[in-house]
Design an enzyme around this catalytic site. Sequence first.
Site, PDB file in Angstrom:
ATOM      1  CD  GLU A  62      11.535  62.477   2.318  1.00  0.00           C
ATOM      2  OE1 GLU A  62      10.320  62.386   2.490  1.00  0.00           O
ATOM      3  OE2 GLU A  62      12.371  61.714   2.858  1.00  0.00           O
ATOM      4  CB  CYS A  85       7.922  61.949   8.040  1.00  0.00           C
ATOM      5  SG  CYS A  85       9.554  62.648   8.345  1.00  0.00           S
ATOM      6  CG  LEU A 215      18.673  29.819   9.222  1.00  0.00           C
ATOM      7  CD1 LEU A 215      17.638  30.046  10.305  1.00  0.00           C
ATOM      8  CD2 LEU A 215      18.014  29.432   7.910  1.00  0.00           C
ATOM      9  NE  ARG A 218      25.604  29.782   2.575  1.00  0.00           N
ATOM     10  CZ  ARG A 218      24.597  29.524   3.404  1.00  0.00           C
ATOM     11  NH1 ARG A 218      24.547  30.106   4.600  1.00  0.00           N
ATOM     12  NH2 ARG A 218      23.634  28.702   3.032  1.00  0.00           N
ATOM     13  N   GLY A 310       9.902  24.679   8.855  1.00  0.00           N
ATOM     14  CA  GLY A 310       9.428  23.561   8.065  1.00  0.00           C
ATOM     15  C   GLY A 310       7.928  23.518   7.904  1.00  0.00           C
ATOM     16  CG  LEU A 313       6.952  28.238  11.154  1.00  0.00           C
ATOM     17  CD1 LEU A 313       6.212  28.729  12.386  1.00  0.00           C
ATOM     18  CD2 LEU A 313       8.413  28.667  11.206  1.00  0.00           C
ATOM     19  CB  SER A 316       1.369  27.100  12.573  1.00  0.00           C
ATOM     20  OG  SER A 316       1.555  25.851  13.202  1.00  0.00           O
TER      21      SER A 316
END
Length: 376
Positions: A62, A85, A215, A218, A310, A313, A316
């Site tokens: 805004e 806000c 990680l 690109r 992987g 993870l 979990s």
Amino acid sequence: MTNLQNNIQCISPTDALVLAIAEARSVEGRTSPNPPVGAVVVRDGVVVSRGATQPPGGPHAEQVALQRAGASARGADLVVTLEPCTFHGRTPPCVDAIITAGIRRVFYVAHDPDPRIGNGAEPYLRSADIEIVQLDDPDGMVADLLAPFCRRMTTGRPLVTIKYAMSLDGRIATVTGDSRWISGSESRHQVHLLRDRVDAIMVGVGTVLTDNPALTTRLEQHWRAPQHPLRVIVDTTGRTSLSARILDTALPGTTLFATVNPAKDWVEGVLSRGAQVEFLPSDTHGRVDVSALLLRLGTLGVNHLLVEGGSTLLGSLAAEQLIDRIWAFVAPKLVGGQTAPGPFGNPGVTRLADALPLHIRRVERHDNDILMIGEL
């Protein structure tokens, strides 16, 4: 409606909203911990200015649009994707800027879930004789853009999107662990486009040890400068080699290790390479407690977290029901092997009735691969 430009006459609030959504998309992944918001100032049916929320500490959408409009904002309408806000954070309240600018009507789509918003913008604006109108969300586009911010505001943790590529028979690697490449180059390009829109990428230490990834994002000849999200490595005992690519000091962006009980010299080595270390409690298996980790990332202002593996993870996260969205690439390949891993390395459910339900939002084809995008 096509080719909406600033010189179009008699533009409606709904038409202006399309432009505001485009502004919000232009900053997706660049505004956290704030949400990506777009705003448009319209006077006498003509678009006067546009604006999008700037990086943390910069003005909100805004304020950007109003500054660009200048004196032309007086008596004009403001169309914004998120309710303005009402509180003073890093920047002054947007409702104050709207009142000072002399806006006569405000159109918005979504309510702000930030608890600091109080009773919302409407009482402030109506007290200044400014009309405020809520617009419908076209095809849920605004909700989709704001979902990561809303998830963090309501739960304290980021929205979690997981990504994996698997063969037609459900394998993410061969029995020897070879996984490059299951999916094709166009699918991998889509992953980098997704990385460009999130705040953090997370992998387990097994992925680091097997693939030695960078990680990074690109993208060549992209329409905006690619960003490199925070890299989060879940490494309970500090198994990552100090020579891993993820610790290359020339790598753009920042790396954070989530750990429990690593060796002291490993921690010192990681810190000396510019990475961050977060010590977290362990779960019942002695691994990093993923629930605690997500809450910690929430306090760091991460709205959208992409998890790329992987299987341990992902398993979990699935077991704790902490997955919000799934990007599953399915390649037309048959890998076979009873011990070849699947995407989720947990014991799994014993009854199909207990399987996590998935709503498929979109199905795409990229070369020979199929991408299914769903949410839990």
